[in-house]
Design a protein around this motif. Structure first.
Motif, short mmCIF file in Angstrom:
data_model
loop_
_atom_site.label_atom_id
_atom_site.label_comp_id
_atom_site.label_asym_id
_atom_site.label_seq_id
_atom_site.Cartn_x
_atom_site.Cartn_y
_atom_site.Cartn_z
N LEU A 101 -0.76 21.36 -115.03
CA LEU A 101 -1.57 21.77 -113.88
C LEU A 101 -0.78 21.80 -112.59
CD1 LEU A 101 -4.89 19.79 -114.60
CD2 LEU A 101 -4.31 22.15 -115.22
N LYS A 102 0.49 21.35 -112.67
CA LYS A 102 1.36 21.30 -111.49
C LYS A 102 0.68 20.53 -110.35
CE LYS A 102 3.94 25.55 -112.51
NZ LYS A 102 3.48 25.63 -113.92
N THR A 103 0.17 19.36 -110.69
CA THR A 103 -0.54 18.54 -109.69
C THR A 103 0.44 17.98 -108.66
OG1 THR A 103 -0.31 16.57 -111.08
CG2 THR A 103 -2.31 17.85 -111.33
N LYS A 104 -0.07 17.76 -107.47
CA LYS A 104 0.76 17.24 -106.38
C LYS A 104 1.12 15.77 -106.61
CE LYS A 104 -1.17 20.43 -102.94
NZ LYS A 104 -1.95 20.54 -101.68
N SER A 105 0.24 15.05 -107.32
CA SER A 105 0.52 13.64 -107.59
C SER A 105 -0.12 13.23 -108.91
CB SER A 105 -0.02 12.76 -106.46
OG SER A 105 -1.43 12.81 -106.41
N LYS A 106 0.36 12.14 -109.46
CA LYS A 106 -0.25 11.59 -110.67
C LYS A 106 -0.30 10.07 -110.54
CE LYS A 106 4.10 11.66 -113.29
NZ LYS A 106 4.79 12.18 -114.50
N ILE A 107 -1.37 9.49 -111.06
CA ILE A 107 -1.57 8.04 -110.96
C ILE A 107 -1.81 7.49 -112.35
CG2 ILE A 107 -2.94 6.18 -109.97
CD1 ILE A 107 -3.70 8.08 -107.70
N GLY A 108 -0.91 6.65 -112.79
CA GLY A 108 -1.04 6.06 -114.11
C GLY A 108 -1.76 4.72 -114.08
N VAL A 109 -1.95 4.17 -115.25
CA VAL A 109 -2.60 2.88 -115.39
C VAL A 109 -1.56 1.77 -115.36
CG1 VAL A 109 -3.96 1.44 -116.95
CG2 VAL A 109 -4.47 3.86 -116.72
N GLN A 110 -1.95 0.63 -114.84
CA GLN A 110 -1.04 -0.50 -114.75
C GLN A 110 -1.59 -1.71 -115.51
OE1 GLN A 110 -0.77 -0.61 -110.35
NE2 GLN A 110 1.43 -0.42 -110.64
N LEU A 111 -0.68 -2.49 -116.05
CA LEU A 111 -1.01 -3.79 -116.63
C LEU A 111 -0.29 -4.85 -115.82
CD1 LEU A 111 -0.70 -3.20 -120.50
CD2 LEU A 111 -2.79 -3.36 -119.15
N GLU A 112 -0.89 -6.03 -115.77
CA GLU A 112 -0.28 -7.13 -115.02
C GLU A 112 0.41 -8.10 -115.98
OE1 GLU A 112 -2.24 -9.16 -111.44
OE2 GLU A 112 -2.44 -10.70 -113.00
N SER A 333 -5.66 20.23 -109.15
CA SER A 333 -4.36 20.68 -108.65
C SER A 333 -3.76 19.65 -107.70
CB SER A 333 -4.51 22.03 -107.93
OG SER A 333 -5.44 21.90 -106.85
N ASN A 334 -4.62 18.79 -107.14
CA ASN A 334 -4.14 17.77 -106.21
C ASN A 334 -3.66 16.50 -106.92
OD1 ASN A 334 -4.56 19.14 -103.75
ND2 ASN A 334 -6.75 18.68 -103.84
N GLU A 335 -4.43 16.07 -107.95
CA GLU A 335 -4.10 14.77 -108.54
C GLU A 335 -4.53 14.70 -110.01
OE1 GLU A 335 -4.91 10.81 -106.45
OE2 GLU A 335 -6.49 10.85 -107.98
N CYS A 336 -3.68 14.06 -110.78
CA CYS A 336 -4.01 13.73 -112.17
C CYS A 336 -4.06 12.21 -112.25
CB CYS A 336 -2.94 14.29 -113.10
SG CYS A 336 -3.30 14.00 -114.86
N HIS A 337 -5.18 11.69 -112.72
CA HIS A 337 -5.40 10.23 -112.69
C HIS A 337 -5.78 9.73 -114.07
CE1 HIS A 337 -6.51 6.31 -111.34
NE2 HIS A 337 -6.53 6.62 -110.05
N ALA A 338 -5.13 8.66 -114.50
CA ALA A 338 -5.46 8.02 -115.77
C ALA A 338 -6.33 6.80 -115.49
CB ALA A 338 -4.18 7.60 -116.49
N TRP A 339 -7.35 6.60 -116.34
CA TRP A 339 -8.26 5.47 -116.17
C TRP A 339 -8.36 4.69 -117.48
CZ3 TRP A 339 -10.16 5.13 -111.21
CH2 TRP A 339 -10.09 6.30 -110.45
#
Length: 409
Positions: A101-112, A333-339
């Motif tokens: 999708l050529k997103t401007k940003s992507k946010i992945g999931v984090q573990l602590e 197109s702005n953001e790809c986010h994993a939940w």
């Protein structure tokens, strides 16, 4: 007014706990291993890195978090207060969707991850600040048990010789003893005849768990009923936590393992652990994490040791699986986010990971599987024409990798 948001599947809110009864088809009176309930309904707080002193825990932690927060030194208690770091979960689906999708940003999931100081024999009785360290483990949801499987005369071993099975049993014995101590008072008070059925059930459960522990078995292996689960969960037992063994080897053994890792794998298999032990070289992982350059440079570095991928990804993904976590995605197109969500969650529950208003005002969601989304190259209109994008209601059970579009009031 109806609002909508596009979503794609990745990880769950770490503070949420799965309690709905429809997840399992088993009757409430049927017994399953406690590990089943821990995985499907337990909390998802953080992962403790546990082991004896001088096994490379701090180096391993530094590599995981790409930081130098832990003072990696040849000293038994160089880590006293636990170091805590957030780690992104490797997610090729997120990368592929974002690229597509050529997103401007992507946010992945984090573990602590929590780097707990080295435990020693007698920790349950307070040896080597054992009570403090065991308390750090109790606050986490999963144990990453790092085992020394390398020889190095320059790094002392607390027992003067390398024996990974003895080391594992030393740690696990201390965890069992700590659990027995926490149950002892309950057993003493529970011996009095109980008029309250709930208190009697708790006493019977505690007694059954204690019998398992006295046999050297972890609490997670005790069979419990659906009704007993909330009581079991409230005990916060150290040996109830899922465990993944991670073998720290010398650089030359990173690709093939060695006689010590073979022993750990056999031991893990005999204990029926779900995830096979992961073999890593903390030194290689640390160098790789702090290496400058592009992915190709890092790939060439790994190939020098006969490796195709780094070992940390296996540890992180293994922990993610043991915690019963899955992923869905939101993308534009702005953001790809994993939940993150727990396997078995309904669409409203999964929507609540983003915001509680999504769960409260849930109307429906449009969903398409990851494979179908990739097949149609992100073209939702074409996917809908082919019947691959569906509209689902409140009872829909979200699947790992789903791409969702929630509509809510």
């Amino acid at each position: 007014m109806i609002k909508g948001i596009k979503l794609f599947n990745n990880f769950t809110n770490t503070k949420q706990i799965l309690f709905f009864r429809s997840f399992s088809t088993t009757a409430k009176s049927d017994k399953l291993k406690a590990s089943h309930y821990v995985k499907t309904r337990g909390s998802c707080k953080s992962i403790s890195i546990v082991g004896l002193p001088n096994i490379g825990k701090s180096t391993f932690f530094n590599a995981l978090t790409s930081s130098n927060a832990a003072m990696a030194a040849n000293f038994p208690f160089c880590t006293i207060d636990p170091n805590i770091g957030k780690v992104f979960v490797p997610d090729e689906r997120l990368d592929y969707i974002s690229d597509l999708l050529k997103t401007k940003s992507k946010i992945g999931v984090q573990l602590e991850f929590v780097d707990v100081a080295g435990l020693i024999k007698g920790a349950a009785d307070g040896e080597g600040l054992g009570n403090k360290f065991l308390g750090n483990i109790r606050q986490t949801s999963l144990i990453c048990h790092l085992v020394r499987c390398f020889e190095d005369k320059g790094i002392t071993h607390v027992s003067d010789e390398i024996d990974p099975i003895r080391d594992i049993e030393t740690i696990e014995t201390e965890l069992i003893l700590a659990d027995l101590q926490s149950l002892e008072k309950m057993l003493t008070e529970g011996k009095k005849k109980q008029s309250n059925p709930e208190l009697q059930m708790k006493f019977d459960l505690v007694k059954r768990i204690s019998e398992y522990l006295h046999k050297g078995l972890p609490a997670r292996d005790v069979e419990i009923t659906d009704i007993e689960w909330p009581v079991f969960h409230s005990l916060h037992l150290l040996t109830s936590k899922p465990t993944i063994y991670t073998c720290n080897v010398a650089e030359g053994d990173a690709a093939t393992g060695n006689k010590y890792t073979d022993l750990v794998k056999e031991y893990s298999k005999s204990k029926g652990l779900e995830i096979e032990p992961v073999v890593i070289s903390a030194k290689i992982e640390s160098e790789l994490a702090n290496m400058e350059g592009n992915d190709e440079t890092k790939k060439e570095f790994l190939q020098l040791y006969g490796l195709e991928n780094n070992g940390l990804s296996k540890v992180i993904n293994g922990a993610y699986k043991l915690l019963g976590l899955q992923s869905y995605y939101t993308a534009s197109s702005n953001e790809c986010h994993a939940w993150t969500f727990k396997a078995g969650w309904t669409a409203p529950k999964a929507a609540g990971v983003i915001h509680s208003d999504f769960e409260k005002g849930f109307i429906k969601c449009d969903t398409i599987s990851y494979n179908d989304f990739i097949e149609f190259k992100g073209d939702e209109k074409l996917a809908k024409e082919k019947g691959k994008q569906r509209s689902e209601g409140k009872s829909y059970i979200v699947n790992d990798g789903d791409i969702l579009f929630f509509k809510f009031n």
